[in-house]
Scaffold this motif. Structure first.
Motif, PDB file in Angstrom:
ATOM      1  N   PHE A 128       0.766  -2.963   4.889  1.00  0.00           N
ATOM      2  CA  PHE A 128       1.931  -2.485   4.137  1.00  0.00           C
ATOM      3  C   PHE A 128       2.009  -0.975   4.290  1.00  0.00           C
ATOM      4  CE2 PHE A 128       3.612  -0.540   0.262  1.00  0.00           C
ATOM      5  CZ  PHE A 128       4.875  -1.113   0.215  1.00  0.00           C
ATOM      6  N   PHE A 129       3.226  -0.463   4.534  1.00  0.00           N
ATOM      7  CA  PHE A 129       3.442   0.969   4.724  1.00  0.00           C
ATOM      8  C   PHE A 129       4.546   1.435   3.781  1.00  0.00           C
ATOM      9  CE2 PHE A 129       2.309  -0.966   8.808  1.00  0.00           C
ATOM     10  CZ  PHE A 129       1.107  -0.333   9.058  1.00  0.00           C
ATOM     11  N   PHE A 130       4.364   2.634   3.277  1.00  0.00           N
ATOM     12  CA  PHE A 130       5.343   3.225   2.368  1.00  0.00           C
ATOM     13  C   PHE A 130       5.310   4.725   2.565  1.00  0.00           C
ATOM     14  CE2 PHE A 130       6.538   5.281  -1.571  1.00  0.00           C
ATOM     15  CZ  PHE A 130       7.659   4.589  -1.985  1.00  0.00           C
ATOM     16  N   PHE A 131       6.458   5.317   2.823  1.00  0.00           N
ATOM     17  CA  PHE A 131       6.528   6.772   2.910  1.00  0.00           C
ATOM     18  C   PHE A 131       7.901   7.227   2.436  1.00  0.00           C
ATOM     19  CE2 PHE A 131       7.546   4.987   7.037  1.00  0.00           C
ATOM     20  CZ  PHE A 131       8.685   5.641   7.443  1.00  0.00           C
ATOM     21  N   SER A 132       7.928   8.431   1.878  1.00  0.00           N
ATOM     22  CA  SER A 132       9.150   8.952   1.276  1.00  0.00           C
ATOM     23  C   SER A 132       9.201  10.457   1.421  1.00  0.00           C
ATOM     24  CB  SER A 132       9.215   8.561  -0.207  1.00  0.00           C
ATOM     25  OG  SER A 132      10.339   9.126  -0.840  1.00  0.00           O
ATOM     26  N   THR A 184       8.704  16.517   6.600  1.00  0.00           N
ATOM     27  CA  THR A 184       9.610  16.136   5.519  1.00  0.00           C
ATOM     28  C   THR A 184       9.027  15.028   4.644  1.00  0.00           C
ATOM     29  OG1 THR A 184      10.734  14.515   6.936  1.00  0.00           O
ATOM     30  CG2 THR A 184      11.599  16.766   6.936  1.00  0.00           C
ATOM     31  N   ILE A 185       8.027  14.314   5.141  1.00  0.00           N
ATOM     32  CA  ILE A 185       7.410  13.233   4.376  1.00  0.00           C
ATOM     33  C   ILE A 185       6.421  13.838   3.387  1.00  0.00           C
ATOM     34  CG2 ILE A 185       6.056  11.126   4.491  1.00  0.00           C
ATOM     35  CD1 ILE A 185       8.873  10.899   5.640  1.00  0.00           C
ATOM     36  N   ARG A 186       6.605  13.516   2.126  1.00  0.00           N
ATOM     37  CA  ARG A 186       5.773  14.103   1.074  1.00  0.00           C
ATOM     38  C   ARG A 186       4.943  13.055   0.323  1.00  0.00           C
ATOM     39  NH1 ARG A 186       9.388  18.127  -2.412  1.00  0.00           N
ATOM     40  NH2 ARG A 186       7.288  18.875  -2.929  1.00  0.00           N
ATOM     41  N   SER A 187       5.230  11.778   0.535  1.00  0.00           N
ATOM     42  CA  SER A 187       4.480  10.721  -0.136  1.00  0.00           C
ATOM     43  C   SER A 187       4.208   9.612   0.867  1.00  0.00           C
ATOM     44  CB  SER A 187       5.242  10.159  -1.337  1.00  0.00           C
ATOM     45  OG  SER A 187       5.515  11.174  -2.285  1.00  0.00           O
ATOM     46  N   VAL A 188       2.965   9.158   0.914  1.00  0.00           N
ATOM     47  CA  VAL A 188       2.558   8.152   1.889  1.00  0.00           C
ATOM     48  C   VAL A 188       1.625   7.162   1.200  1.00  0.00           C
ATOM     49  CG1 VAL A 188       1.250   7.717   4.009  1.00  0.00           C
ATOM     50  CG2 VAL A 188       2.808   9.655   3.889  1.00  0.00           C
ATOM     51  N   LEU A 189       1.795   5.896   1.533  1.00  0.00           N
ATOM     52  CA  LEU A 189       0.888   4.852   1.064  1.00  0.00           C
ATOM     53  C   LEU A 189       0.715   3.839   2.184  1.00  0.00           C
ATOM     54  CD1 LEU A 189      -0.782   3.408  -1.122  1.00  0.00           C
ATOM     55  CD2 LEU A 189       1.315   2.236  -1.825  1.00  0.00           C
ATOM     56  N   VAL A 190      -0.524   3.580   2.552  1.00  0.00           N
ATOM     57  CA  VAL A 190      -0.851   2.614   3.597  1.00  0.00           C
ATOM     58  C   VAL A 190      -1.929   1.677   3.059  1.00  0.00           C
ATOM     59  CG1 VAL A 190      -1.723   2.247   5.940  1.00  0.00           C
ATOM     60  CG2 VAL A 190      -0.259   4.222   5.444  1.00  0.00           C
ATOM     61  N   ILE A 191      -1.658   0.395   3.067  1.00  0.00           N
ATOM     62  CA  ILE A 191      -2.617  -0.623   2.679  1.00  0.00           C
ATOM     63  C   ILE A 191      -2.903  -1.460   3.927  1.00  0.00           C
ATOM     64  CG2 ILE A 191      -3.150  -2.516   1.124  1.00  0.00           C
ATOM     65  CD1 ILE A 191      -2.774   0.154  -0.257  1.00  0.00           C
ATOM     66  N   PRO A 192      -4.090  -1.391   4.497  1.00  0.00           N
ATOM     67  CA  PRO A 192      -4.357  -2.121   5.745  1.00  0.00           C
ATOM     68  C   PRO A 192      -4.224  -3.630   5.615  1.00  0.00           C
ATOM     69  CG  PRO A 192      -6.013  -0.430   5.373  1.00  0.00           C
ATOM     70  CD  PRO A 192      -5.215  -0.521   4.120  1.00  0.00           C
ATOM     71  N   GLU A 193      -4.679  -4.206   4.492  1.00  0.00           N
ATOM     72  CA  GLU A 193      -4.659  -5.657   4.352  1.00  0.00           C
ATOM     73  C   GLU A 193      -4.076  -6.022   2.989  1.00  0.00           C
ATOM     74  OE1 GLU A 193      -5.399  -7.556   6.817  1.00  0.00           O
ATOM     75  OE2 GLU A 193      -6.275  -6.023   8.098  1.00  0.00           O
ATOM     76  N   VAL A 194      -2.971  -6.762   3.016  1.00  0.00           N
ATOM     77  CA  VAL A 194      -2.317  -7.225   1.798  1.00  0.00           C
ATOM     78  C   VAL A 194      -2.403  -8.748   1.778  1.00  0.00           C
ATOM     79  CG1 VAL A 194      -0.182  -7.321   0.479  1.00  0.00           C
ATOM     80  CG2 VAL A 194      -0.772  -5.250   1.753  1.00  0.00           C
ATOM     81  N   VAL A 195      -2.970  -9.268   0.715  1.00  0.00           N
ATOM     82  CA  VAL A 195      -3.100 -10.710   0.547  1.00  0.00           C
ATOM     83  C   VAL A 195      -1.790 -11.234  -0.043  1.00  0.00           C
ATOM     84  CG1 VAL A 195      -4.438 -12.570  -0.499  1.00  0.00           C
ATOM     85  CG2 VAL A 195      -5.557 -10.435   0.167  1.00  0.00           C
ATOM     86  N   ASN A 196      -1.268 -12.289   0.550  1.00  0.00           N
ATOM     87  CA  ASN A 196       0.035 -12.865   0.201  1.00  0.00           C
ATOM     88  C   ASN A 196       1.151 -11.939   0.697  1.00  0.00           C
ATOM     89  OD1 ASN A 196      -1.284 -15.028  -1.063  1.00  0.00           O
ATOM     90  ND2 ASN A 196      -1.355 -13.924  -3.019  1.00  0.00           N
ATOM     91  N   GLN A 197       2.370 -12.366   0.500  1.00  0.00           N
ATOM     92  CA  GLN A 197       3.515 -11.657   1.054  1.00  0.00           C
ATOM     93  C   GLN A 197       4.286 -10.935  -0.040  1.00  0.00           C
ATOM     94  OE1 GLN A 197       5.966 -14.256   3.413  1.00  0.00           O
ATOM     95  NE2 GLN A 197       4.238 -15.218   4.432  1.00  0.00           N
ATOM     96  N   ILE A 198       4.761  -9.755   0.304  1.00  0.00           N
ATOM     97  CA  ILE A 198       5.628  -8.994  -0.585  1.00  0.00           C
ATOM     98  C   ILE A 198       7.069  -9.343  -0.231  1.00  0.00           C
ATOM     99  CG2 ILE A 198       6.325  -6.700  -1.339  1.00  0.00           C
ATOM    100  CD1 ILE A 198       3.582  -5.682  -0.582  1.00  0.00           C
ATOM    101  N   GLU A 199       7.788  -9.958  -1.126  1.00  0.00           N
ATOM    102  CA  GLU A 199       9.156 -10.371  -0.865  1.00  0.00           C
ATOM    103  C   GLU A 199      10.083  -9.164  -0.927  1.00  0.00           C
ATOM    104  OE1 GLU A 199      10.116 -13.180   0.172  1.00  0.00           O
ATOM    105  OE2 GLU A 199       8.220 -14.249  -0.055  1.00  0.00           O
ATOM    106  N   PRO A 200      10.777  -8.840   0.166  1.00  0.00           N
ATOM    107  CA  PRO A 200      11.702  -7.702   0.118  1.00  0.00           C
ATOM    108  C   PRO A 200      12.854  -7.918  -0.857  1.00  0.00           C
ATOM    109  CG  PRO A 200      11.209  -8.354   2.386  1.00  0.00           C
ATOM    110  CD  PRO A 200      10.685  -9.434   1.502  1.00  0.00           C
ATOM    111  N   THR A 201      13.217  -9.168  -1.094  1.00  0.00           N
ATOM    112  CA  THR A 201      14.331  -9.425  -2.011  1.00  0.00           C
ATOM    113  C   THR A 201      14.020  -8.949  -3.424  1.00  0.00           C
ATOM    114  OG1 THR A 201      13.445 -11.668  -2.335  1.00  0.00           O
ATOM    115  CG2 THR A 201      15.158 -11.374  -0.661  1.00  0.00           C
ATOM    116  N   SER A 202      12.752  -9.051  -3.831  1.00  0.00           N
ATOM    117  CA  SER A 202      12.399  -8.574  -5.164  1.00  0.00           C
ATOM    118  C   SER A 202      12.530  -7.058  -5.270  1.00  0.00           C
ATOM    119  CB  SER A 202      10.971  -8.997  -5.507  1.00  0.00           C
ATOM    120  OG  SER A 202      10.034  -8.435  -4.593  1.00  0.00           O
TER     121      SER A 202
END
Length: 293
Positions: free
Chosen positions: A26-30, A97-115
């Motif tokens: 999972f990747f997240f940056f803003s 320009t990226i000031r916030s970053v989150l990287v999780i190498p292994e995520v158990v189960n799926q994160i639903e984008p619809t939620s």
């Protein structure tokens, strides 16, 4: 603000999680400065990540939100920075320009984008612009917007090339809809399905120990009792190995003889201590004996 080096360190930690199955990164940056929890996680559940993301987006910090769903990938697909150069550029600290970053190498189960989309629509009043890279919906300046990017799983062959194309599509979407403005990218993935390609990939990382010995010299470790049997049956050996000098019966007999010997000693001592004169057993022959008669 998250450290710029955080993305590179998280990407470097990916090889340690290759042993996990049915997980995906999972990747997240803003471009906004967000307080994001979960940086210490190498493995986390989808519910935990979802709660951290929704908490960080509570204040609606960005104008454009990219909700990406990449199907059929694993952490190994993102190890090659050549195939995911743009993603590594944003996560590795090169993009200032990226000031916030989150990287999780292994995520158990799926994160639903619809939620996540529903949360942004409810909490921030964001409007969906389109689904898929290449769409050109009219841009709205009145409210925050959501750009949905859905990509299929890369084929078993030429996965690096397919990942490079997907990486280019994502970078193009960011330039088209988020260029020059603040934006947040929520990059969700789904694990690879159990198929021939997945099995071959797992076998590729399986450690095979080399056998330094041939099968002819392999034998079970057993106790060698033949030598002990030969030494026992033969007439050779030390004296205390051939005979048993103190058995339980013999020990009990010796123990019973001790008090018997003490009793015999006391009886003999009492008999020998008697003092009787010899005249006590002789017959009286004097005048006194004649008067008694």
């Amino acid at each position: 603000m998250a450290k710029s080096l955080l993305g590179a360190l998280a990407l470097a930690s990916l090889p340690s999680a290759l042993a996990f199955r049915n997980t995906s990164p999972f990747f997240f940056f803003s471009t906004s400065e967000l307080l994001i929890e979960g940086h210490q996680y190498d493995v986390a559940t989808a519910d935990t990540i979802r709660s951290h993301i929704t908490e960080s987006l509570k204040g609606c910090p960005s104008r454009t939100y990219f909700v990406v769903q990449q199907e059929g990938v694993s952490s190994a697909d993102f190890l090659d920075e050549q195939s995911t150069s743009q993603l590594a550029y944003h996560l590795g600290g090169k993009d200032k320009t990226i000031r916030s970053v989150l990287v999780i190498p292994e995520v158990v189960n799926q994160i639903e984008p619809t939620s996540i989309v529903s949360y942004l629509e409810t909490q921030c009043g964001a409007k969906m612009l389109g689904s898929g890279v290449g769409d050109s919906p009219p841009l709205s300046r009145d409210s925050p917007r959501i750009v949905s990017v859905n990509t299929r799983a890369p084929p078993p062959k030429d996965r690096a090339k397919a990942m490079d194309n997907i990486d280019g599509w994502l970078d193009k979407a960011i330039d088209d809809y988020g260029g020059g403005e603040d934006y947040t990218v929520i990059y969700t993935t789904t694990p690879r399905t159990n198929g021939p390609a997945d099995v071959s990939s797992q076998n590729q990382h399986t450690y095979q120990m080399e056998d330094p010995f041939s099968e002819a010299v392999q034998m079970e470790l057993k106790r060698d009792t033949s030598l002990h049997r030969r030494a026992t049956t033969s007439g050779e050996g030390a004296l205390f190995e051939k005979y048993q000098f103190l058995s339980p019966g013999l020990f009990m007999g010796l123990s019973a003889m001790v008090p018997l010997l003490l009793i015999l000693y006391v009886g003999l001592s009492a008999m020998t201590s008697l003092e009787v004169s010899y005249f006590a057993f002789s017959k009286e022959m004097g005048p006194a004996a004649q008067k008694k008669q």
